[in-house]
Design an enzyme around this catalytic site. Structure first.
Site, PDB file in Angstrom:
ATOM      1  N   SER A  41       0.834  -1.200   0.000  1.00 41.74           N
ATOM      2  CA  SER A  41       0.000   0.000   0.000  1.00 41.74           C
ATOM      3  C   SER A  41       0.875   1.259   0.000  1.00 41.74           C
ATOM      4  CB  SER A  41      -0.951  -0.067   1.200  1.00 41.74           C
ATOM      5  OG  SER A  41      -1.964   0.876   1.070  1.00 41.74           O
ATOM      6  N   ASP A  46      -5.937  -3.253  -2.724  1.00 48.19           N
ATOM      7  CA  ASP A  46      -4.879  -2.928  -1.753  1.00 48.19           C
ATOM      8  C   ASP A  46      -4.329  -4.166  -1.015  1.00 48.19           C
ATOM      9  OD1 ASP A  46      -4.332   0.000  -0.043  1.00 48.19           O
ATOM     10  OD2 ASP A  46      -3.635  -1.916   0.776  1.00 48.19           O
TER      11      ASP A  46
END
Lengths: 324, 314
Positions: free
Chosen positions: A83, A202
């Site tokens: 991320s 993500d």
């Protein structure tokens, strides 16, 4: 006032020594052995991995951690991130100087890499359509001049989650910007990225602290910088915050086992910094510096002890060189 | 009417002066005591009653004398209270703010000192003392870039302060700006050629890869201050790095004369013995070093680790 006076007296008793290099026996030996270790080529000593956890804006603290490691000459052979940790990790592995990395981290805005402007928000709410995270890809592309994984200065891996299978997908070759975009692709807000027959969101959902990715790159000793949230006092006030908090908490819970897999953890105390509190990014970086600085001697010692076999090779008489 | 008023004023003025002291300044007495370093007497003179009678423009100065007198008689708690009261009354007084911030900083209470130094800078952006305080705080926190910037501003005014040049050099060394660090430490050495600065120079030269020069600087430091055991042990270790095993052995032996069980000296001796192929002697030295955990935790830990690896190889 009395408390402050007591604190003053206590502080006077234990205030740090004058500002000089640490010349204690421990510090002298640590410095000596660490220099020996760093002087070895990567093949002769354990391969060191640096891992940046997920954590949205909190993950800018990784820049502070990286700056302390760099100033100390800490060897970093491979890098992995998830991320926002993937963004910071890619830039770091691509050779972005720490000073520039710090500027980038400080300048991060809510709209950076997200296309999150008024128009897209209205579209999101009214048309029930997920936003595009293409700007993240463009940002990485622009910062690293279109580098692919293979072109980076240090081997790098980042992680995304496949919505079809729920698997953690570790990227370590090919299109870097797209992989980083997938790794930083918040579910429920951004449209999943379709890549190599995967439907990617993500990586923080499944691999919050990507120790496994660093190991895959060959790291034998892993230092992880972890920027988890502390939601003790957080009350989400809208749909975005609520969704992101749930995703973040889930990712953090999954990281319990990963923490144990790291050889050394640095956890900057940034838990109270909101996911989009851009005004606090400098504070996050400084907290990264503080946390890393405090633990640096300990990290050095752990790495030295882990590497003792490598150091030992240099301690014996050298075989005489036969002359022709 | 005007004449009589002027006459009345003329008569009143000497009377006021007589009441307050020879110069008409109510603080003349405490000031004179302060300048004569009679701090206990300053404290005795500046009673709450006395302070109450002072006009505002003299009160700030009186608090400053009182705070400093408390500091110099070792009553830091009282000094702190004095400055805190004074800063509430005079929130823009640079001297009082600086004294309070400096006292807090010197006591390690940097979280409270930092905003005060920043307040000083908001009033007077080039205040050297505040820049110095912030430089030291940032340095303790590891915020090297910001620390160096504050040192630079402070040194524009405090140009002849060798310890500040040395601290600045140490910050630059920690941030790997070796060229500027060497210039800064050279300035410190020009101002005051002491062992501390020579040791710093040695560290800079070593990181720059000039090990022979670094060892020479350590030798100079030891000549200036032969009691520096830390520098002597650093020399022993650095001689190992330079493969000057005989010199490393001499450094360890010199230490043994003072302290035969010094853990680090034992480590150095063991390293030399290993290189000479005398493994049994090395094991003996490492055993002693491994027992020294109360004096040097990491040295003992490393010695234990090395010991177990060597014993496993036997």
């Amino acid at each position: 006032m009395t408390l402050l006076k007591a604190a003053l007296c206590a502080a006077l008793l234990c205030s740090p020594a004058a500002a000089a290099p640490d010349l204690s026996e421990d510090a002298l030996l640590r410095d000596h052995l660490f220099r020996q270790l760093v002087a070895m080529s990567p093949g002769q000593r354990p391969k060191v991995g640096l891992v940046f956890s997920a954590g949205s804006l909190r993950a800018t603290a990784h820049v502070g951690v990286a700056s302390v490691l760099e100033n100390a000459g800490f060897p970093v052979d491979v890098v992995a991130g998830t991320s926002m940790g993937a963004i910071m990790g890619a830039l770091y592995a691509g050779g972005t100087p720490i000073k520039k990395l710090r500027e980038i981290a400080k300048g991060i805005k809510l709209s950076s890499g997200t296309n999150l402007n008024a128009f897209t928000l209205i579209r999101y709410v009214l048309a029930d359509k997920l936003l595009s995270s293409a700007a993240t890809e463009a940002f990485i592309h622009q910062q690293l001049g279109g580098m692919r994984f293979e072109d980076l200065k240090k081997p790098f891996a980042c992680v995304a989650a496949d919505l079809y299978s729920g698997e953690a997908i570790i990227f370590r070759e090919g299109d870097l910007a797209l992989a980083v975009r997938a790794s930083m692709n918040l579910p429920g807000i951004f449209a999943p990225v379709e890549y190599r027959h995967r439907y990617l969101v993500d990586g923080g959902v499944v691999d919050y602290i990507p120790i496994d990715a660093a190991r895959l790159l060959g790291a034998q000793w892993v230092l992880a910088s972890v920027t988890e949230a502390d939601y003790t006092h957080s009350k989400p006030s809208n749909v975005f915050q609520s969704l992101e908090q749930v995703v973040d908490i889930r990712g953090s819970l999954l990281s319990r086992e990963q923490r144990r897999q790291a050889d050394f953890l640095i956890e900057p105390p940034v838990g109270d910094i909101g996911m989009y509190e851009t005004a606090r990014s400098k504070e996050a970086i400084d907290k990264g510096v503080l946390a890393a600085n405090k633990l640096l001697p300990s990290a050095m010692e752990k790495l030295i002890l882990f590497s003792m076999d490598s150091l030992l090779k240099d301690y014996f008489p050298r075989p005489a060189v036969k002359r022709p | 009417m005007t004449r009589s008023l002027l006459l009345a004023l003329a008569l009143a003025t000497p009377a006021r002066a007589g009441l307050w002291g020879p110069m008409g300044d109510p603080l003349a007495g405490p000031k004179s005591l302060f300048e004569s370093r009679k701090y206990a007497e300053v404290i005795a003179a500046l009673t709450p009653d006395f302070l109450q009678k002072l006009k505002r423009d003299r009160l700030a100065q009186a608090y400053l004398y009182l705070g400093l007198s408390y500091q110099w008689t070792g009553s830091l708690g009282s000094a702190l209270s004095t400055y805190q009261v004074a800063v509430k009354l005079f929130p823009k007084d640079l001297n009082l703010l600086s004294e309070l911030a400096t006292l807090l900083h010197q006591s390690g209470l940097d979280e409270q000192a930092q905003p005060l130094f920043q307040r000083v800078l908001s009033i007077h952006p080039n205040n050297a003392r505040a820049h110095l305080g912030l430089a030291e705080i940032d340095r303790r926190l590891g915020l090297l870039e910001s620390s160096a910037e504050h040192y630079e501003t402070a040194l524009e005014i405090m140009t002849d302060q060798a310890p500040i040049w040395r601290d600045y050099a140490e910050v630059l060394l920690a941030s790997r700006d070796l060229k500027t660090a060497e210039l800064a430490i050279s300035r410190a050495l020009q101002l005051s050629p002491d062992a501390d600065s020579r040791i710093d120079l040695a560290f800079i030269q070593r990181v720059a890869g000039r090990l022979d020069e670094a060892l020479a600087s350590l030798d100079e430091a030891l000549r200036e201050d032969p009691s520096r055991n830390d520098a002597a042990l650093a020399k022993g270790l650095w001689c190992l790095e330079a493969e000057r095993f005989h010199d490393a052995k001499l450094a360890a032996s010199a230490r043994f004369k003072i302290d035969p069980e010094d853990p680090l000296a034992r480590w150095i001796a063991a390293r030399v013995e290993l290189r000479e192929g005398r493994t049994n002697e090395a094991l003996k030295d490492l055993r002693v070093a491994a027992e020294g955990g109360r004096r040097a935790r990491f040295v003992a830990e490393a010695a234990k680790d090395l010991l177990s690896k060597l014993e496993a190889r036997k």
